[in-house]
Design a protein around this motif. Structure first.
Motif, PDB file in Angstrom:
ATOM      1  N   ALA A   1      35.021  49.610  21.362  1.00 36.16           N
ATOM      2  CA  ALA A   1      35.629  48.328  20.968  1.00 36.16           C
ATOM      3  C   ALA A   1      36.768  47.962  21.929  1.00 36.16           C
ATOM      4  O   ALA A   1      37.872  47.610  21.527  1.00 36.16           O
ATOM      5  N   ARG A   2      36.461  48.050  23.209  1.00 38.08           N
ATOM      6  CA  ARG A   2      37.487  47.798  24.217  1.00 38.08           C
ATOM      7  C   ARG A   2      37.872  46.324  24.267  1.00 38.08           C
ATOM      8  O   ARG A   2      37.027  45.441  24.125  1.00 38.08           O
ATOM      9  N   LYS A   3      39.139  46.088  24.520  1.00 39.87           N
ATOM     10  CA  LYS A   3      39.627  44.715  24.635  1.00 39.87           C
ATOM     11  C   LYS A   3      39.491  44.254  26.091  1.00 39.87           C
ATOM     12  O   LYS A   3      40.462  44.109  26.827  1.00 39.87           O
ATOM     13  N   VAL A   4      38.236  44.056  26.464  1.00 35.50           N
ATOM     14  CA  VAL A   4      37.912  43.591  27.809  1.00 35.50           C
ATOM     15  C   VAL A   4      37.123  42.288  27.686  1.00 35.50           C
ATOM     16  O   VAL A   4      36.567  41.967  26.626  1.00 35.50           O
ATOM     17  N   CYS A   5      37.038  41.553  28.772  1.00 33.81           N
ATOM     18  CA  CYS A   5      36.286  40.302  28.756  1.00 33.81           C
ATOM     19  C   CYS A   5      35.700  40.014  30.130  1.00 33.81           C
ATOM     20  O   CYS A   5      36.178  40.529  31.155  1.00 33.81           O
ATOM     21  N   VAL A   6      34.649  39.206  30.137  1.00 30.65           N
ATOM     22  CA  VAL A   6      34.016  38.713  31.357  1.00 30.65           C
ATOM     23  C   VAL A   6      34.117  37.197  31.316  1.00 30.65           C
ATOM     24  O   VAL A   6      33.758  36.584  30.312  1.00 30.65           O
ATOM     25  N   ILE A   7      34.621  36.593  32.396  1.00 35.39           N
ATOM     26  CA  ILE A   7      34.853  35.151  32.398  1.00 35.39           C
ATOM     27  C   ILE A   7      33.966  34.475  33.440  1.00 35.39           C
ATOM     28  O   ILE A   7      33.567  35.073  34.439  1.00 35.39           O
ATOM     29  N   GLY A   8      33.653  33.193  33.191  1.00 35.20           N
ATOM     30  CA  GLY A   8      32.896  32.400  34.143  1.00 35.20           C
ATOM     31  C   GLY A   8      33.801  31.856  35.236  1.00 35.20           C
ATOM     32  O   GLY A   8      35.029  31.831  35.107  1.00 35.20           O
ATOM     33  N   VAL A   9      33.185  31.381  36.324  1.00 36.21           N
ATOM     34  CA  VAL A   9      33.969  30.910  37.462  1.00 36.21           C
ATOM     35  C   VAL A   9      34.808  29.686  37.116  1.00 36.21           C
ATOM     36  O   VAL A   9      35.907  29.497  37.657  1.00 36.21           O
ATOM     37  N   ASP A  10      34.321  28.845  36.195  1.00 30.55           N
ATOM     38  CA  ASP A  10      35.113  27.682  35.796  1.00 30.55           C
ATOM     39  C   ASP A  10      36.351  28.107  35.015  1.00 30.55           C
ATOM     40  O   ASP A  10      37.444  27.537  35.197  1.00 30.55           O
ATOM     41  N   ALA A  11      36.184  29.109  34.149  1.00 30.27           N
ATOM     42  CA  ALA A  11      37.339  29.631  33.419  1.00 30.27           C
ATOM     43  C   ALA A  11      38.337  30.269  34.382  1.00 30.27           C
ATOM     44  O   ALA A  11      39.555  30.128  34.217  1.00 30.27           O
ATOM     45  N   TYR A  12      37.804  30.939  35.408  1.00 31.77           N
ATOM     46  CA  TYR A  12      38.682  31.553  36.411  1.00 31.77           C
ATOM     47  C   TYR A  12      39.524  30.491  37.119  1.00 31.77           C
ATOM     48  O   TYR A  12      40.729  30.658  37.325  1.00 31.77           O
ATOM     49  N   LYS A  13      38.897  29.381  37.491  1.00 28.13           N
ATOM     50  CA  LYS A  13      39.614  28.325  38.215  1.00 28.13           C
ATOM     51  C   LYS A  13      40.730  27.714  37.363  1.00 28.13           C
ATOM     52  O   LYS A  13      41.746  27.277  37.900  1.00 28.13           O
ATOM     53  N   LEU A  14      40.509  27.687  36.053  1.00 26.77           N
ATOM     54  CA  LEU A  14      41.514  27.104  35.162  1.00 26.77           C
ATOM     55  C   LEU A  14      42.654  28.077  34.870  1.00 26.77           C
ATOM     56  O   LEU A  14      43.771  27.647  34.572  1.00 26.77           O
ATOM     57  N   LEU A  15      42.383  29.369  34.958  1.00 26.43           N
ATOM     58  CA  LEU A  15      43.388  30.363  34.561  1.00 26.43           C
ATOM     59  C   LEU A  15      44.070  31.055  35.738  1.00 26.43           C
ATOM     60  O   LEU A  15      45.155  31.630  35.566  1.00 26.43           O
ATOM     61  N   PHE A  16      43.467  31.003  36.911  1.00 22.31           N
ATOM     62  CA  PHE A  16      44.009  31.728  38.063  1.00 22.31           C
ATOM     63  C   PHE A  16      44.127  30.804  39.267  1.00 22.31           C
ATOM     64  O   PHE A  16      43.403  29.804  39.388  1.00 22.31           O
TER      65      PHE A  16
ATOM     66  N   LYS B   1      43.629  29.889  43.230  1.00 26.66           N
ATOM     67  CA  LYS B   1      42.524  30.116  44.147  1.00 26.66           C
ATOM     68  C   LYS B   1      42.776  31.365  44.980  1.00 26.66           C
ATOM     69  O   LYS B   1      43.824  31.526  45.598  1.00 26.66           O
ATOM     70  N   GLY B   2      41.799  32.279  44.992  1.00 29.76           N
ATOM     71  CA  GLY B   2      41.910  33.517  45.750  1.00 29.76           C
ATOM     72  C   GLY B   2      42.658  34.619  45.037  1.00 29.76           C
ATOM     73  O   GLY B   2      42.711  35.747  45.522  1.00 29.76           O
ATOM     74  N   GLU B   3      43.216  34.325  43.878  1.00 25.37           N
ATOM     75  CA  GLU B   3      43.970  35.334  43.134  1.00 25.37           C
ATOM     76  C   GLU B   3      43.019  36.340  42.504  1.00 25.37           C
ATOM     77  O   GLU B   3      41.941  35.987  42.007  1.00 25.37           O
ATOM     78  N   ASN B   4      43.397  37.613  42.523  1.00 26.55           N
ATOM     79  CA  ASN B   4      42.581  38.658  41.926  1.00 26.55           C
ATOM     80  C   ASN B   4      42.695  38.604  40.411  1.00 26.55           C
ATOM     81  O   ASN B   4      43.791  38.664  39.846  1.00 26.55           O
ATOM     82  N   ALA B   5      41.546  38.473  39.740  1.00 24.00           N
ATOM     83  CA  ALA B   5      41.553  38.381  38.277  1.00 24.00           C
ATOM     84  C   ALA B   5      41.213  39.706  37.611  1.00 24.00           C
ATOM     85  O   ALA B   5      41.563  39.920  36.439  1.00 24.00           O
ATOM     86  N   ILE B   6      40.523  40.597  38.317  1.00 23.59           N
ATOM     87  CA  ILE B   6      40.094  41.860  37.722  1.00 23.59           C
ATOM     88  C   ILE B   6      41.330  42.703  37.380  1.00 23.59           C
ATOM     89  O   ILE B   6      42.195  42.944  38.222  1.00 23.59           O
ATOM     90  N   GLY B   7      41.389  43.125  36.133  1.00 25.47           N
ATOM     91  CA  GLY B   7      42.517  43.932  35.673  1.00 25.47           C
ATOM     92  C   GLY B   7      43.638  43.110  35.072  1.00 25.47           C
ATOM     93  O   GLY B   7      44.560  43.674  34.461  1.00 25.47           O
ATOM     94  N   GLU B   8      43.575  41.780  35.234  1.00 23.82           N
ATOM     95  CA  GLU B   8      44.589  40.910  34.644  1.00 23.82           C
ATOM     96  C   GLU B   8      44.249  40.610  33.180  1.00 23.82           C
ATOM     97  O   GLU B   8      43.105  40.746  32.758  1.00 23.82           O
ATOM     98  N   SER B   9      45.246  40.189  32.418  1.00 28.69           N
ATOM     99  CA  SER B   9      45.057  39.928  30.985  1.00 28.69           C
ATOM    100  C   SER B   9      45.054  38.432  30.689  1.00 28.69           C
ATOM    101  O   SER B   9      45.765  37.652  31.331  1.00 28.69           O
ATOM    102  N   VAL B  10      44.232  38.069  29.706  1.00 33.64           N
ATOM    103  CA  VAL B  10      44.234  36.705  29.172  1.00 33.64           C
ATOM    104  C   VAL B  10      44.393  36.817  27.654  1.00 33.64           C
ATOM    105  O   VAL B  10      44.057  37.847  27.046  1.00 33.64           O
ATOM    106  N   ARG B  11      44.910  35.749  27.049  1.00 31.76           N
ATOM    107  CA  ARG B  11      45.159  35.789  25.609  1.00 31.76           C
ATOM    108  C   ARG B  11      44.227  34.814  24.896  1.00 31.76           C
ATOM    109  O   ARG B  11      44.154  33.642  25.240  1.00 31.76           O
ATOM    110  N   ILE B  12      43.535  35.343  23.894  1.00 35.62           N
ATOM    111  CA  ILE B  12      42.601  34.535  23.099  1.00 35.62           C
ATOM    112  C   ILE B  12      43.011  34.654  21.633  1.00 35.62           C
ATOM    113  O   ILE B  12      42.957  35.746  21.046  1.00 35.62           O
TER     114      ILE B  12
END
Length: 418
Positions: free
Chosen positions: A158-173, A175-186
């Motif tokens: 029950a790990r608190k991990v997630c996989v995001i789409g490229v559109d979600a990445y563009k809205l949250l990060f 350009k060029g920023e590393n998203a792997i290992g970063e946290s998002v709040r839902i």
């Protein structure tokens, strides 16, 4: 005089080369026919390849099933009753419906009613958030840009991990920023990004502004219990999706006391019907293309026959001399039919080269992009063999008309011809 006789072939080519302009104009009909036939078949194959590209990674033997509201009263229950699926339904279906191979239960925040605000720092996205099992990737393959998709360890822990789409990445990060290992709040719960995906040139049901979290994590983080929003179901490759669908619905209706004939209690979407429809469409289109090509080819070969009839008339004196010198009717027929075959074959070869060049140019111009309507519009070796066999067969049959006309000429009459 056999087919390998050098003098016979010299006579054939000498006859055809006497009037080059007329010979060339005669071949135009056959060239045009082959270009149409091969071009249509190639374009149809390209369209089929385009459909295959669109549906690449999507299981053709899969379906979605979800609960709705009843439309008929039954056993004291009024119509309009809401049905809620649960994980126990998944276990029951796997036990009772042998046609089913894999079931991937799914749940969504908002329960189909919209998107959820996903927050990272001062940025946010209105994304669709799904609780899923890794098996969902069997139904619709995700193309990972970075990282990985959900796995069984995520489910079990029950790990608190997630996989995001490229559109979600563009809205949250950035350009060029590393998203792997970063946290998002839902909804106040933090999840670590382990992967980024994009559309895999296929049907994408969820879109790219999407967040996937493990189903078990979704249960605890958002207190969904054993609730299931809908099921993605993979049926055995050698079994019918329609049969499995009927059995699943009948089983669920018995469990939830729903009228057996209620058509609206459960909704479903059968992907196999789409693929069967596309296959039927491409088969009909191929048949139509071949039908049009055959009749166009027939018209071209008839033009060859008409020209040969004219040449027979012009060569009446020559035919009479050959008959007087001992040429048999079979010798005369053989030469006329060979002239028909040679003329048609070379015209068909030119038409084939032209059509292949056109299809290649078409592929370069329009078939290289992800959203191209067709891909690699080529013809199969079998289609080429069938086309050329048909062309030669027609040339033989049509060539018999002027050949029979030639052997009917009496030697004495031919010698008198001025």
């Amino acid at each position: 005089m056999g087919l390998l006789d050098r003098d016979l072939w010299k006579e054939v080519f000498a006859t055809l080369s006497k009037n080059m302009l007329r010979t060339f104009l005669t071949t135009l009909g056959v060239i045009f026919a082959i270009v149409i036939l091969i071009g249509l078949l190639g374009a149809t194959n390209g369209m089929k390849n385009g459909f295959d590209k669109i549906f690449a990674g999507t299981a053709t033997n899969s379906m979605f099933l979800w609960a709705q509201r009843t439309s008929m009263p039954y056993k004291g229950f009024e119509r309009g009753r809401s049905i809620d699926l649960s994980l126990s339904d998944v276990d029951m279906i796997m036990r009772e419906v042998p046609e089913v191979d894999v079931i991937s239960p799914r749940i969504q925040l908002g329960n189909f009613r919209g998107t959820v605000t996903v927050i990272r720092g001062g940025k946010s996205s209105g994304s669709s958030v799904y609780g899923d099992f890794p098996t969902i990737d069997l139904m619709s393959k995700k193309k990972m840009v970075e990282g990985r998709f959900l796995n069984q360890n995520d489910i079990e822990g029950a790990r608190k991990v997630c996989v995001i789409g490229v559109d979600a990445y563009k809205l949250l990060f950035e350009k060029g920023e590393n998203a792997i290992g970063e946290s998002v709040r839902i909804n106040g719960v933090y999840f670590t990004v382990v992967g980024i995906f994009k559309r895999n040139d296929n049907i994408n049901f969820e879109g790219e502004n999407t967040v996937f979290v493990p189903f078990t994590t979704f249960q605890t983080a958002f207190n969904s219990g054993d609730e299931v929003g809908w099921m993605a179901i993979l049926v055995d490759a050698d079994k019918s999706v329609a049969v499995a669908e009927r059995k699943i619905k009948a089983l669920l209706k018995r469990k939830y006391n729903i009228h057996p004939d209620d058509p609206r209690a459960f909704g479903s979407f059968d992907f196999s019907q789409i693929f069967e429809g596309i296959n039927a469409f491409t088969m009909v289109l191929s048949g139509f293309s071949f039908f049009v090509g055959i009749f166009t080819l027939l018209a071209g070969v008839i033009a060859v026959s008409n020209i040969l009839l004219i040449t027979v008339k012009e060569r009446t004196n020559e035919i009479g001399i050959r008959r007087a010198l001992g040429a048999t009717p079979a010798n005369i027929k053989r030469q006329i039919v060979l002239e028909s075959i040679v003329l048609t074959f070379f015209a068909g070869l030119i038409g084939f080269i032209i059509s292949i060049g056109l299809l290649h140019a078409l592929d370069i111009a329009f078939g290289q992009t992800d959203d191209a309507p067709f891909t690699n519009p080529t013809v199969s070796p079998l289609q080429v063999i069938v086309s050329f066999t048909l062309m030669v067969t027609l040339s033989i049959l049509i060539g018999m008309i002027p050949a029979n006309r030639a052997v009917k000429i009496k030697p004495i009459d031919a010698l008198r011809e001025e």
